[in-house]
Design a protein around this motif. Structure first.
Motif, PDB file in Angstrom:
ATOM      1  N   SER A 168      15.190  -0.797-104.581  1.00 47.57           N
ATOM      2  CA  SER A 168      14.957  -2.200-104.225  1.00 47.57           C
ATOM      3  C   SER A 168      14.256  -2.963-105.341  1.00 47.57           C
ATOM      4  O   SER A 168      14.101  -4.187-105.258  1.00 47.57           O
ATOM      5  N   ASN A 169      13.836  -2.261-106.386  1.00 50.28           N
ATOM      6  CA  ASN A 169      13.202  -2.917-107.541  1.00 50.28           C
ATOM      7  C   ASN A 169      13.878  -2.420-108.807  1.00 50.28           C
ATOM      8  O   ASN A 169      14.097  -1.214-108.973  1.00 50.28           O
ATOM      9  N   THR A 170      14.218  -3.346-109.687  1.00 48.88           N
ATOM     10  CA  THR A 170      14.901  -2.962-110.914  1.00 48.88           C
ATOM     11  C   THR A 170      14.473  -3.892-112.042  1.00 48.88           C
ATOM     12  O   THR A 170      13.659  -4.796-111.859  1.00 48.88           O
ATOM     13  N   ILE A 171      15.051  -3.652-113.204  1.00 53.10           N
ATOM     14  CA  ILE A 171      14.853  -4.529-114.360  1.00 53.10           C
ATOM     15  C   ILE A 171      16.227  -4.880-114.908  1.00 53.10           C
ATOM     16  O   ILE A 171      17.073  -3.993-115.111  1.00 53.10           O
ATOM     17  N   PHE A 172      16.461  -6.158-115.107  1.00 52.75           N
ATOM     18  CA  PHE A 172      17.707  -6.635-115.704  1.00 52.75           C
ATOM     19  C   PHE A 172      17.459  -7.061-117.146  1.00 52.75           C
ATOM     20  O   PHE A 172      16.502  -7.783-117.435  1.00 52.75           O
ATOM     21  N   MET A 173      18.331  -6.595-118.028  1.00 53.25           N
ATOM     22  CA  MET A 173      18.318  -7.027-119.428  1.00 53.25           C
ATOM     23  C   MET A 173      19.410  -8.063-119.633  1.00 53.25           C
ATOM     24  O   MET A 173      20.534  -7.885-119.170  1.00 53.25           O
ATOM     25  N   ASP A 174      19.083  -9.138-120.327  1.00 53.42           N
ATOM     26  CA  ASP A 174      20.050 -10.182-120.656  1.00 53.42           C
ATOM     27  C   ASP A 174      20.781  -9.782-121.933  1.00 53.42           C
ATOM     28  O   ASP A 174      20.229  -9.903-123.035  1.00 53.42           O
ATOM     29  N   LEU A 175      22.011  -9.320-121.794  1.00 50.57           N
ATOM     30  CA  LEU A 175      22.775  -8.843-122.948  1.00 50.57           C
ATOM     31  C   LEU A 175      23.513  -9.961-123.681  1.00 50.57           C
ATOM     32  O   LEU A 175      24.212  -9.688-124.660  1.00 50.57           O
ATOM     33  N   LYS A 176      23.331 -11.192-123.243  1.00 48.51           N
ATOM     34  CA  LYS A 176      23.944 -12.313-123.964  1.00 48.51           C
ATOM     35  C   LYS A 176      23.201 -12.568-125.281  1.00 48.51           C
ATOM     36  O   LYS A 176      23.725 -13.214-126.192  1.00 48.51           O
ATOM     37  N   LYS A 177      21.978 -12.069-125.378  1.00 54.39           N
ATOM     38  CA  LYS A 177      21.202 -12.199-126.613  1.00 54.39           C
ATOM     39  C   LYS A 177      21.720 -11.211-127.659  1.00 54.39           C
ATOM     40  O   LYS A 177      22.249 -10.156-127.323  1.00 54.39           O
ATOM     41  N   ASP A 178      21.559 -11.558-128.944  1.00 54.42           N
ATOM     42  CA  ASP A 178      22.012 -10.636-129.990  1.00 54.42           C
ATOM     43  C   ASP A 178      21.046  -9.455-130.098  1.00 54.42           C
ATOM     44  O   ASP A 178      19.940  -9.461-129.553  1.00 54.42           O
ATOM     45  N   GLU A 179      21.464  -8.415-130.816  1.00 52.99           N
ATOM     46  CA  GLU A 179      20.686  -7.184-130.871  1.00 52.99           C
ATOM     47  C   GLU A 179      19.314  -7.388-131.494  1.00 52.99           C
ATOM     48  O   GLU A 179      18.326  -6.785-131.049  1.00 52.99           O
ATOM     49  N   ASP A 180      19.218  -8.213-132.532  1.00 56.89           N
ATOM     50  CA  ASP A 180      17.916  -8.456-133.162  1.00 56.89           C
ATOM     51  C   ASP A 180      16.945  -9.090-132.175  1.00 56.89           C
ATOM     52  O   ASP A 180      15.761  -8.739-132.145  1.00 56.89           O
ATOM     53  N   THR A 181      17.455 -10.022-131.341  1.00 55.32           N
ATOM     54  CA  THR A 181      16.598 -10.674-130.345  1.00 55.32           C
ATOM     55  C   THR A 181      16.189  -9.687-129.264  1.00 55.32           C
ATOM     56  O   THR A 181      15.032  -9.681-128.830  1.00 55.32           O
ATOM     57  N   LEU A 182      17.119  -8.842-128.836  1.00 52.57           N
ATOM     58  CA  LEU A 182      16.794  -7.836-127.835  1.00 52.57           C
ATOM     59  C   LEU A 182      15.684  -6.913-128.334  1.00 52.57           C
ATOM     60  O   LEU A 182      14.726  -6.616-127.616  1.00 52.57           O
ATOM     61  N   LEU A 183      15.800  -6.467-129.583  1.00 51.74           N
ATOM     62  CA  LEU A 183      14.772  -5.590-130.150  1.00 51.74           C
ATOM     63  C   LEU A 183      13.441  -6.322-130.292  1.00 51.74           C
ATOM     64  O   LEU A 183      12.374  -5.759-130.001  1.00 51.74           O
ATOM     65  N   ALA A 184      13.495  -7.582-130.699  1.00 51.53           N
ATOM     66  CA  ALA A 184      12.270  -8.359-130.892  1.00 51.53           C
ATOM     67  C   ALA A 184      11.525  -8.587-129.580  1.00 51.53           C
ATOM     68  O   ALA A 184      10.291  -8.698-129.575  1.00 51.53           O
ATOM     69  N   ASN A 185      12.266  -8.635-128.464  1.00 54.30           N
ATOM     70  CA  ASN A 185      11.652  -8.884-127.151  1.00 54.30           C
ATOM     71  C   ASN A 185      11.071  -7.623-126.511  1.00 54.30           C
ATOM     72  O   ASN A 185      10.407  -7.694-125.472  1.00 54.30           O
ATOM     73  N   MET A 186      11.316  -6.463-127.114  1.00 56.80           N
ATOM     74  CA  MET A 186      10.769  -5.226-126.573  1.00 56.80           C
ATOM     75  C   MET A 186       9.292  -5.101-126.931  1.00 56.80           C
ATOM     76  O   MET A 186       8.794  -5.726-127.876  1.00 56.80           O
ATOM     77  N   LYS A 187       8.593  -4.267-126.164  1.00 53.77           N
ATOM     78  CA  LYS A 187       7.213  -3.961-126.516  1.00 53.77           C
ATOM     79  C   LYS A 187       7.208  -3.189-127.832  1.00 53.77           C
ATOM     80  O   LYS A 187       8.128  -2.400-128.105  1.00 53.77           O
ATOM     81  N   PRO A 188       6.208  -3.401-128.679  1.00 52.80           N
ATOM     82  CA  PRO A 188       6.190  -2.744-129.997  1.00 52.80           C
ATOM     83  C   PRO A 188       6.382  -1.234-129.953  1.00 52.80           C
ATOM     84  O   PRO A 188       7.101  -0.669-130.776  1.00 52.80           O
ATOM     85  N   LYS A 189       5.777  -0.567-128.959  1.00 54.82           N
ATOM     86  CA  LYS A 189       5.889   0.887-128.890  1.00 54.82           C
ATOM     87  C   LYS A 189       7.314   1.314-128.570  1.00 54.82           C
ATOM     88  O   LYS A 189       7.808   2.312-129.109  1.00 54.82           O
ATOM     89  N   THR A 190       7.994   0.570-127.701  1.00 53.04           N
ATOM     90  CA  THR A 190       9.389   0.887-127.368  1.00 53.04           C
ATOM     91  C   THR A 190      10.270   0.718-128.595  1.00 53.04           C
ATOM     92  O   THR A 190      11.106   1.590-128.904  1.00 53.04           O
ATOM     93  N   ARG A 191      10.110  -0.399-129.271  1.00 52.99           N
ATOM     94  CA  ARG A 191      10.902  -0.658-130.481  1.00 52.99           C
ATOM     95  C   ARG A 191      10.631   0.428-131.533  1.00 52.99           C
ATOM     96  O   ARG A 191      11.561   0.931-132.175  1.00 52.99           O
ATOM     97  N   TYR A 192       9.365   0.809-131.688  1.00 48.62           N
ATOM     98  CA  TYR A 192       8.990   1.860-132.638  1.00 48.62           C
ATOM     99  C   TYR A 192       9.651   3.182-132.273  1.00 48.62           C
ATOM    100  O   TYR A 192      10.172   3.899-133.135  1.00 48.62           O
ATOM    101  N   ASN A 193       9.665   3.522-130.967  1.00 49.58           N
ATOM    102  CA  ASN A 193      10.236   4.797-130.532  1.00 49.58           C
ATOM    103  C   ASN A 193      11.743   4.855-130.740  1.00 49.58           C
ATOM    104  O   ASN A 193      12.295   5.927-131.025  1.00 49.58           O
ATOM    105  N   ILE A 194      12.417   3.714-130.588  1.00 52.07           N
ATOM    106  CA  ILE A 194      13.857   3.672-130.868  1.00 52.07           C
ATOM    107  C   ILE A 194      14.109   3.993-132.335  1.00 52.07           C
ATOM    108  O   ILE A 194      14.976   4.816-132.676  1.00 52.07           O
ATOM    109  N   HIS A 195      13.348   3.363-133.210  1.00 51.32           N
ATOM    110  CA  HIS A 195      13.515   3.618-134.649  1.00 51.32           C
ATOM    111  C   HIS A 195      13.073   5.029-135.018  1.00 51.32           C
ATOM    112  O   HIS A 195      13.690   5.682-135.877  1.00 51.32           O
ATOM    113  N   LEU A 196      12.016   5.527-134.354  1.00 54.63           N
ATOM    114  CA  LEU A 196      11.539   6.884-134.625  1.00 54.63           C
ATOM    115  C   LEU A 196      12.605   7.911-134.269  1.00 54.63           C
ATOM    116  O   LEU A 196      12.815   8.885-135.021  1.00 54.63           O
ATOM    117  N   ALA A 197      13.289   7.720-133.143  1.00 55.50           N
ATOM    118  CA  ALA A 197      14.359   8.633-132.746  1.00 55.50           C
ATOM    119  C   ALA A 197      15.443   8.687-133.818  1.00 55.50           C
ATOM    120  O   ALA A 197      15.974   9.759-134.144  1.00 55.50           O
TER     121      ALA A 197
END
Length: 374
Positions: A168-197
């Motif tokens: 009954s609770n979820t999170i929706f991501m707006d995929l109409k934004k470009d990838e750079d904007t999507l990454l910029a809107n993430m929390k710093p730790k999440t963005r860091y972990n994506i690049h770390l992987a």
């Protein structure tokens, strides 16, 4: 309000972004041994939405799963349906009219209709249910919910179910934004972990049905680690193999795995229907968690959904707020890091068709509440 109900073939279910209201999902449930039915309904636009006198008719549909309760009784389950979301003040009356219209089309032994509503919670739109920091406080007492939802109904027959089946609770991501904007809107730790992987060599590939054991091994580890019910592998074989390509509402299913040096670290089911990509099931290894494979996996799933024309991504299940005591709090922390919009659904609502038997069923159900994977 409801002008006409007509049953129809499952293959004629309208195209929709809600996976659980597609012909594909009906095929999944059929292969799992359940029976489903599909219906069209007509309603005046002015009866659905406040502030309009439009007398044109809206035509919608819904998928219903018939679930046996025992040898003599059944319930009609509507997963995330109906899709059409009337104005808040008209919702209860609309469901009441829809339920009474459906009554004669359902099995004689059906004791209730359970609507697992994807509509936004009334209390998520009410500023009185947020604290000074903007955190949602959740829904009020069950009785208060029922009073508000039954406003404008004739019989006051809608009941809040004891448990929600789908998230009954979820999170929706707006995929109409470009990838750079999507990454910029993430929390710093999440963005860091994506690049770390990526730096650690995590690679994402698509598995076929022949490689389902790779998924199931990760799923088994996740179930043991988090102490939830372990489904048989056949459950997931059906989800991955079901096809509805000869229908109006098919869905494409992808099983993605994140690996390092051919060692599986995490996997997930991505389902694409209409304009939405849905993260349906996920699992991860209990080892090598420092590779941040789950972050790379989610990011690749979003990229794939965008490539396939999706405009939104559904994370499919989090805690309703940042409450460390909630069993889904870990998912809340992980998924909110990607920067999407938290969305609170109405959850399960019942319309009893046999009040005496419904009262007995819900009393037994209350004693056996659990989290569901449906």
């Amino acid at each position: 309000m409801i002008a006409e109900i007509q049953d129809k073939e499952i293959k004629q279910i309208y195209r929709t972004s809600i996976v659980q209201q597609t012909a594909y999902w009906s095929e999944v449930k059929t292969l799992q041994g359940l029976h489903s039915k599909a219906f069209n309904f007509k309603a005046k636009v002015s009866d659905l939405y406040a502030g309009t006198d439009d007398n044109a008719y809206f035509v919608g549909d819904l998928l219903i799963i018939i679930q046996s309760l025992d040898a003599e009784h059944s319930l009609a389950y509507v997963p995330y349906g109906p899709e059409i979301e009337p104005s808040e003040e008209n919702q209860g009356y609309f469901l009441e009219q829809l339920s009474e219209s459906l009554r004669s089309f359902l099995p004689p032994n059906c004791i209730l209709i359970r609507y697992d509503l994807s509509w936004e919670s009334h209390w998520a739109k009410d500023e009185d249910y947020y604290d000074v920091h903007g955190n949602w406080l959740g829904v009020p007492d069950k009785k208060i919910q029922e009073i508000r939802f039954n406003f404008n109904t004739e019989h006051w027959n809608l009941r809040k179910a004891n448990t929600d089946i789908l998230p009954s609770n979820t999170i929706f991501m707006d995929l109409k934004k470009d990838e750079d904007t999507l990454l910029a809107n993430m929390k710093p730790k999440t963005r860091y972990n994506i690049h770390l992987a990526g730096r650690k060599g995590v690679k994402i590939r698509t598995l076929t049905l022949d490689s389902l054991e790779i998924w199931y091994d990760l799923y088994r580890q996740t179930a043991i680690r988090n102490n939830f019910f372990l489904h048989d592998i056949s459950y997931f074989r059906i989800v991955l193999s079901a096809r509805a390509n000869d229908t109006l509402s098919p869905a494409d299913v992808y099983l993605l795995v994140a690996e390092v040096d051919d060692k599986p670290l995490a996997a997930m089911f991505l389902v694409v229907s209409a304009h939405r990509g849905t993260y349906l099931y996920g699992a991860s290894s209990s080892d090598n968690r420092n590779y941040m494979a789950t972050y790379a996996l989610q990011w690749r799933a979003m990229q794939m959904a965008r490539e396939k024309g999706c405009t939104e991504y559904d994370f499919f299940g989090v805690a309703p707020q940042a409450d460390p005591a909630h069993p889904l709090y870990g998912l809340y922390r992980f998924k909110t890091g990607f920067g999407g919009q938290l969305y609170h659904r109405m959850g399960c609502w019942d319309y009893p068709l046999d009040k005496e038997k419904y009262a007995y069923y819900t009393s037994m159900e209350f004693k056996n509440q659990s989290y569901h994977l449906s």
